[in-house]
Motif scaffolding. Structure first.
Motif, PDB file in Angstrom:
ATOM      1  N   PRO A  86      38.271  37.858 -23.221  1.00 11.19           N
ATOM      2  CA  PRO A  86      37.393  36.756 -23.623  1.00 11.19           C
ATOM      3  C   PRO A  86      35.916  37.056 -23.380  1.00 11.19           C
ATOM      4  O   PRO A  86      35.221  36.342 -22.669  1.00 11.19           O
ATOM      5  N   ASN A  87      35.437  38.147 -23.979  1.00 12.73           N
ATOM      6  CA  ASN A  87      34.027  38.533 -23.866  1.00 12.73           C
ATOM      7  C   ASN A  87      33.364  38.380 -25.225  1.00 12.73           C
ATOM      8  O   ASN A  87      34.032  38.114 -26.228  1.00 12.73           O
ATOM      9  N   ASP A  88      32.059  38.582 -25.264  1.00 10.37           N
ATOM     10  CA  ASP A  88      31.431  38.522 -26.580  1.00 10.37           C
ATOM     11  C   ASP A  88      31.815  39.774 -27.366  1.00 10.37           C
ATOM     12  O   ASP A  88      32.376  40.734 -26.837  1.00 10.37           O
ATOM     13  N   ARG A  89      31.528  39.751 -28.672  1.00  9.64           N
ATOM     14  CA  ARG A  89      32.068  40.780 -29.556  1.00  9.64           C
ATOM     15  C   ARG A  89      31.559  42.175 -29.204  1.00  9.64           C
ATOM     16  O   ARG A  89      32.340  43.136 -29.200  1.00  9.64           O
ATOM     17  N   THR A 197      28.815  52.280 -30.391  1.00 11.13           N
ATOM     18  CA  THR A 197      28.751  50.836 -30.626  1.00 11.13           C
ATOM     19  C   THR A 197      27.562  50.495 -31.511  1.00 11.13           C
ATOM     20  O   THR A 197      27.669  49.667 -32.436  1.00 11.13           O
ATOM     21  N   ASP A 198      26.414  51.142 -31.261  1.00 10.53           N
ATOM     22  CA  ASP A 198      25.239  50.933 -32.121  1.00 10.53           C
ATOM     23  C   ASP A 198      25.567  51.279 -33.571  1.00 10.53           C
ATOM     24  O   ASP A 198      25.151  50.574 -34.498  1.00 10.53           O
ATOM     25  N   LEU A 199      26.326  52.362 -33.770  1.00  9.13           N
ATOM     26  CA  LEU A 199      26.687  52.784 -35.121  1.00  9.13           C
ATOM     27  C   LEU A 199      27.548  51.741 -35.818  1.00  9.13           C
ATOM     28  O   LEU A 199      27.386  51.456 -37.008  1.00  9.13           O
ATOM     29  N   LEU A 200      28.469  51.132 -35.088  1.00  9.48           N
ATOM     30  CA  LEU A 200      29.379  50.140 -35.659  1.00  9.48           C
ATOM     31  C   LEU A 200      28.755  48.761 -35.806  1.00  9.48           C
ATOM     32  O   LEU A 200      29.229  47.937 -36.594  1.00  9.48           O
ATOM     33  N   TRP A 201      27.735  48.487 -35.052  1.00 12.36           N
ATOM     34  CA  TRP A 201      27.340  47.119 -34.809  1.00 12.36           C
ATOM     35  C   TRP A 201      26.783  46.386 -36.022  1.00 12.36           C
ATOM     36  O   TRP A 201      26.988  45.181 -36.180  1.00 12.36           O
ATOM     37  N   GLY A 202      26.104  47.111 -36.940  1.00 13.19           N
ATOM     38  CA  GLY A 202      25.447  46.437 -38.052  1.00 13.19           C
ATOM     39  C   GLY A 202      26.351  45.500 -38.829  1.00 13.19           C
ATOM     40  O   GLY A 202      26.088  44.297 -38.940  1.00 13.19           O
ATOM     41  N   ARG A 203      27.454  45.990 -39.369  1.00 11.55           N
ATOM     42  CA  ARG A 203      28.336  45.153 -40.193  1.00 11.55           C
ATOM     43  C   ARG A 203      29.098  44.142 -39.347  1.00 11.55           C
ATOM     44  O   ARG A 203      29.397  43.032 -39.815  1.00 11.55           O
ATOM     45  N   LEU A 204      29.392  44.496 -38.105  1.00  7.57           N
ATOM     46  CA  LEU A 204      30.152  43.578 -37.252  1.00  7.57           C
ATOM     47  C   LEU A 204      29.374  42.310 -36.917  1.00  7.57           C
ATOM     48  O   LEU A 204      29.967  41.274 -36.633  1.00  7.57           O
ATOM     49  N   THR A 205      28.060  42.390 -36.934  1.00  9.16           N
ATOM     50  CA  THR A 205      27.265  41.194 -36.626  1.00  9.16           C
ATOM     51  C   THR A 205      27.221  40.221 -37.801  1.00  9.16           C
ATOM     52  O   THR A 205      26.786  39.078 -37.646  1.00  9.16           O
ATOM     53  N   MET A 206      27.699  40.643 -38.973  1.00  9.09           N
ATOM     54  CA  MET A 206      27.534  39.841 -40.182  1.00  9.09           C
ATOM     55  C   MET A 206      28.766  39.010 -40.534  1.00  9.09           C
ATOM     56  O   MET A 206      28.745  38.266 -41.513  1.00  9.09           O
ATOM     57  N   VAL A 207      29.863  39.159 -39.781  1.00 11.15           N
ATOM     58  CA  VAL A 207      31.074  38.396 -40.098  1.00 11.15           C
ATOM     59  C   VAL A 207      31.393  37.446 -38.950  1.00 11.15           C
ATOM     60  O   VAL A 207      31.019  37.678 -37.797  1.00 11.15           O
ATOM     61  N   ASP A 209      33.909  35.181 -36.387  1.00  7.00           N
ATOM     62  CA  ASP A 209      35.209  35.246 -35.719  1.00  7.00           C
ATOM     63  C   ASP A 209      36.171  34.280 -36.401  1.00  7.00           C
ATOM     64  O   ASP A 209      35.757  33.232 -36.917  1.00  7.00           O
ATOM     65  N   ARG A 210      37.441  34.600 -36.393  1.00  5.75           N
ATOM     66  CA  ARG A 210      38.448  33.634 -36.814  1.00  5.75           C
ATOM     67  C   ARG A 210      38.582  32.573 -35.726  1.00  5.75           C
ATOM     68  O   ARG A 210      38.312  32.830 -34.568  1.00  5.75           O
ATOM     69  N   ILE A 211      39.012  31.415 -36.110  1.00  3.77           N
ATOM     70  CA  ILE A 211      39.227  30.350 -35.130  1.00  3.77           C
ATOM     71  C   ILE A 211      40.283  30.792 -34.120  1.00  3.77           C
ATOM     72  O   ILE A 211      41.345  31.264 -34.484  1.00  3.77           O
ATOM     73  N   GLY A 212      39.944  30.662 -32.842  1.00  3.35           N
ATOM     74  CA  GLY A 212      40.869  31.054 -31.783  1.00  3.35           C
ATOM     75  C   GLY A 212      40.732  32.485 -31.338  1.00  3.35           C
ATOM     76  O   GLY A 212      41.412  32.909 -30.402  1.00  3.35           O
ATOM     77  N   ALA A 213      39.865  33.299 -31.991  1.00  2.00           N
ATOM     78  CA  ALA A 213      39.685  34.686 -31.571  1.00  2.00           C
ATOM     79  C   ALA A 213      38.975  34.746 -30.221  1.00  2.00           C
ATOM     80  O   ALA A 213      38.225  33.830 -29.872  1.00  2.00           O
ATOM     81  N   PRO A 214      39.184  35.802 -29.429  1.00  2.00           N
ATOM     82  CA  PRO A 214      38.540  35.906 -28.114  1.00  2.00           C
ATOM     83  C   PRO A 214      37.023  35.845 -28.244  1.00  2.00           C
ATOM     84  O   PRO A 214      36.440  36.472 -29.129  1.00  2.00           O
ATOM     85  N   ARG A 215      36.403  35.111 -27.371  1.00  2.00           N
ATOM     86  CA  ARG A 215      34.941  35.033 -27.334  1.00  2.00           C
ATOM     87  C   ARG A 215      34.535  34.406 -26.017  1.00  2.00           C
ATOM     88  O   ARG A 215      35.362  33.843 -25.294  1.00  2.00           O
TER      89      ARG A 215
END
Length: 216
Positions: A86-89, A197-207, A209-215
């Protein structure tokens, strides 16, 4: 339960225990010898003859697949725990990458056995194609990661296919970068995790979370 069924169950349980003992013996040899681990050495470690080892696993490919499943199961459980925390993305991404790198760093000989051929294999084992056996390990990791991505991220109507692209792409990146890093150690593990993580992060910040996903 009749006597025949009980005997069969007892035999199956005994065979499973013996198989586990042989895999543990193989693990000890792999930890010592890495990709140079041979069927002769594993049989000697287990205190049996090589024909008995073949009876349980067929050949080195069968033993390899059993060891690969054993270690892949453990790695997937650790990766899943990191992804479900349950951490941030970004923290989950970093934890997942670090979990993979920590695993290959902790047991480099096991990693080399699973992913790299021995340069001087015994004559009887020179036909063993490590690539044919290691590729399914990476495919399994990619498919399992795709499932988690589908569960946690809302990627729209084409989400399942996108998740599979991402899953296999991320596993390919982790494998290639981890292999290079384990050989050359050009930076610390923490630095490599941050850069990937920096390499992956661009697109991941644009979508979303599904309801109920860890956060958090």
């Amino acid at each position: 339960m009749d006597t025949g069924t009980s005997q069969r169950d007892d035999q199956q349980q005994a065979a499973q225990r013996r198989r586990k003992e042989l895999l543990e013996a193989a693990d000890r040899v792999v930890l010592r010898d890495g990709p140079d681990a041979s069927m002769n050495a594993i049989a000697a470690e287990a205190g049996i003859t090589k024909p008995i080892l073949y009876r349980h696993f067929g050949d080195k490919g069968g033993l390899y697949r059993a060891l690969a499943k054993r270690h892949t199961d453990a790695l997937l459980a650790s990766l899943r725990a990191a992804l479900d925390a349950p951490n941030d993305r970004r923290e989950r991404v970093e934890a997942t990458l670090d979990t993979y790198l920590a695993a290959i760093e902790a047991r480099p000989q096991v990693y080399r056995f699973l992913m790299h051929p021995a340069e001087d294999a015994p004559q009887a084992e020179q036909g063993f194609d490590i690539g044919r056996h290691s590729a399914p390990v990476l495919r399994r990791l990619g498919e399992e990661l795709a499932k988690v991505i589908t569960e946690q991220l809302d990627l729209g109507p084409d989400g399942t296919r996108v998740a599979r692209v991402w899953g296999h792409g991320i596993v390919g990146m982790m494998h290639a970068a981890g292999d290079w890093w384990l050989r050359e150690r050009p930076c610390t593990r923490a630095e490599l995790v941050r850069h990937l993580t920096d390499l992956l992060w661009g697109r991941l910040t644009m979508v979303d979370d599904r309801i109920g996903a860890p956060r958090t």
